[in-house]
Design a protein around this motif. Structure first.
Motif, PDB file in Angstrom:
ATOM      1  N   ASP A 114       0.308  -9.359  -2.542  1.00 44.40           N
ATOM      2  CA  ASP A 114      -0.455  -9.438  -1.295  1.00 44.40           C
ATOM      3  C   ASP A 114      -0.363 -10.857  -0.730  1.00 44.40           C
ATOM      4  OD1 ASP A 114      -2.704 -11.204  -1.916  1.00 44.40           O
ATOM      5  OD2 ASP A 114      -3.605  -9.581  -3.074  1.00 44.40           O
ATOM      6  N   ILE A 118      -5.958  -6.877   2.967  1.00 45.02           N
ATOM      7  CA  ILE A 118      -5.447  -6.071   1.854  1.00 45.02           C
ATOM      8  C   ILE A 118      -5.190  -6.963   0.632  1.00 45.02           C
ATOM      9  CG2 ILE A 118      -3.637  -4.492   1.103  1.00 45.02           C
ATOM     10  CD1 ILE A 118      -3.109  -3.867   4.059  1.00 45.02           C
ATOM     11  N   SER A 128       0.828  -1.210   0.000  1.00 45.10           N
ATOM     12  CA  SER A 128       0.000   0.000   0.000  1.00 45.10           C
ATOM     13  C   SER A 128       0.860   1.257   0.000  1.00 45.10           C
ATOM     14  CB  SER A 128      -0.946   0.000   1.204  1.00 45.10           C
ATOM     15  OG  SER A 128      -0.224  -0.016   2.426  1.00 45.10           O
ATOM     16  N   ALA A 158      -5.313  -2.168  -2.141  1.00 43.50           N
ATOM     17  CA  ALA A 158      -4.146  -1.386  -1.709  1.00 43.50           C
ATOM     18  C   ALA A 158      -4.150   0.018  -2.291  1.00 43.50           C
ATOM     19  CB  ALA A 158      -2.866  -2.119  -2.095  1.00 43.50           C
TER      20      ALA A 158
END
Length: 292
Positions: free
Chosen positions: A143, A137, A11, A174
């Motif tokens: 991820d 997320i 992120s 994200a």
């Protein structure tokens, strides 16, 4: 001056894109590990990179000198080190990205997070702390959540669907988090508050899996596995492996709802996350490209 940790993470990179997109002019210090890839960070006069170990109190305190605001994305395990160094340097504001994992009813998933949250709260009188809590997320193959489901659905002809997949989840993309970080940074109304950052709406896990299956054009079959049987199997696996493989709590959480309301974030800074069908599409495209 602003200091940001975790800019090279999932992120964090989307947050960086928002800073570039909005042509953010304030001076920024990116705190990164020695081994971090920072080649994507533009050579701008207001950007500065410091390589630091967030576990090293002295070097961290030095890195945060002359900093007014800190955005800490790098991990909840470093939050107490960050807040202590921030207070020593008389920083005015701290934004930390924590987790909704602290809401879990299972000890292993929540106890460490709860302890850190409680310790952090004690410093609220000394510095303005905003706590952001993303849910699961996803959004890219890096991820640790949906990418696993994508791979399993693609590779398993018979997919074990624990507890019918009826638990509610609320995955957040994200990219939506990256924008939320920017919105919080530029909105003083968020100081000293706590926000959940979740996906557009709650969705049953089985529906998520079926969306992935459809977009993958997969022909596997979902096999219902009762929760009690899955937990028993996980305990057997732990016993057989002499404790080396312990997925008991992960299996238990397959029967736990993990959906949380983000209305406060929408009200205070306009948080508008995308729907899961839209968000998972590009991740599946990435997966297909990787397989070629």
């Amino acid at each position: 001056m602003i200091a940001i940790t975790g800019i090279t993470g999932h992120s964090g990179r989307y947050f960086y894109q928002e800073l570039i997109k909005h042509k953010y002019k304030e001076k920024i210090c990116f705190l990164v590990r020695e081994s971090s890839d920072t080649t994507f960070i533009a050579n701008q006069s207001n950007f500065h990179i410091i390589k630091v170990d967030l576990n090293q109190d002295d070097s961290l305190t030095m890195a945060l000198s002359n900093i007014d605001t800190i955005i800490h994305i790098a991990g909840i395990q470093y939050s107490l080190n960050i807040v202590k160094a921030a207070i020593i340097n008389k920083c005015k504001r701290l934004i930390v990205v924590h987790t909704t994992g602290s809401y879990s009813k299972y000890k292993e998933a929540a106890s460490e997070y709860i302890k850190i949250d409680q310790e952090l709260a004690r410093y609220q009188t000394q510095i303005k702390i905003t706590v952001l809590r993303p849910t699961m997320i996803y959004g890219d193959l890096c991820d640790h959540n949906m990418s696993k489901f994508i791979k399993m659905i693609d590779q398993l002809k018979l997919y074990p669907n624990i507890a019918g997949g009826h638990c509610l989840i609320q995955p957040v993309h994200a990219a939506d988090l990256g924008l939320a970080y920017y919105q919080v940074l530029t909105n003083s109304n968020t100081e000293g508050k706590e926000y959940i950052l979740s996906g557009e709406k709650p969705i049953e896990l089985i529906k998520c899996l079926k969306i992935i299956k459809t977009q993958l054009n997969s022909h596997n079959l979902f096999i219902h596995v009762p929760l009690w049987l899955a937990i028993f199997s996980a305990k057997c696996l732990k016993f057989i492996s002499l404790g080396k493989i312990d997925i008991i709590e992960k299996v238990q959480r397959m029967g736990e709802d993990r959906s949380y309301d983000h209305q406060a974030a929408t009200r205070d800074f306009g948080f508008q996350p995308r729907c899961f069908e839209q968000g998972i599409y590009n991740e599946i495209i990435q997966y297909k490209e990787m397989k070629k």
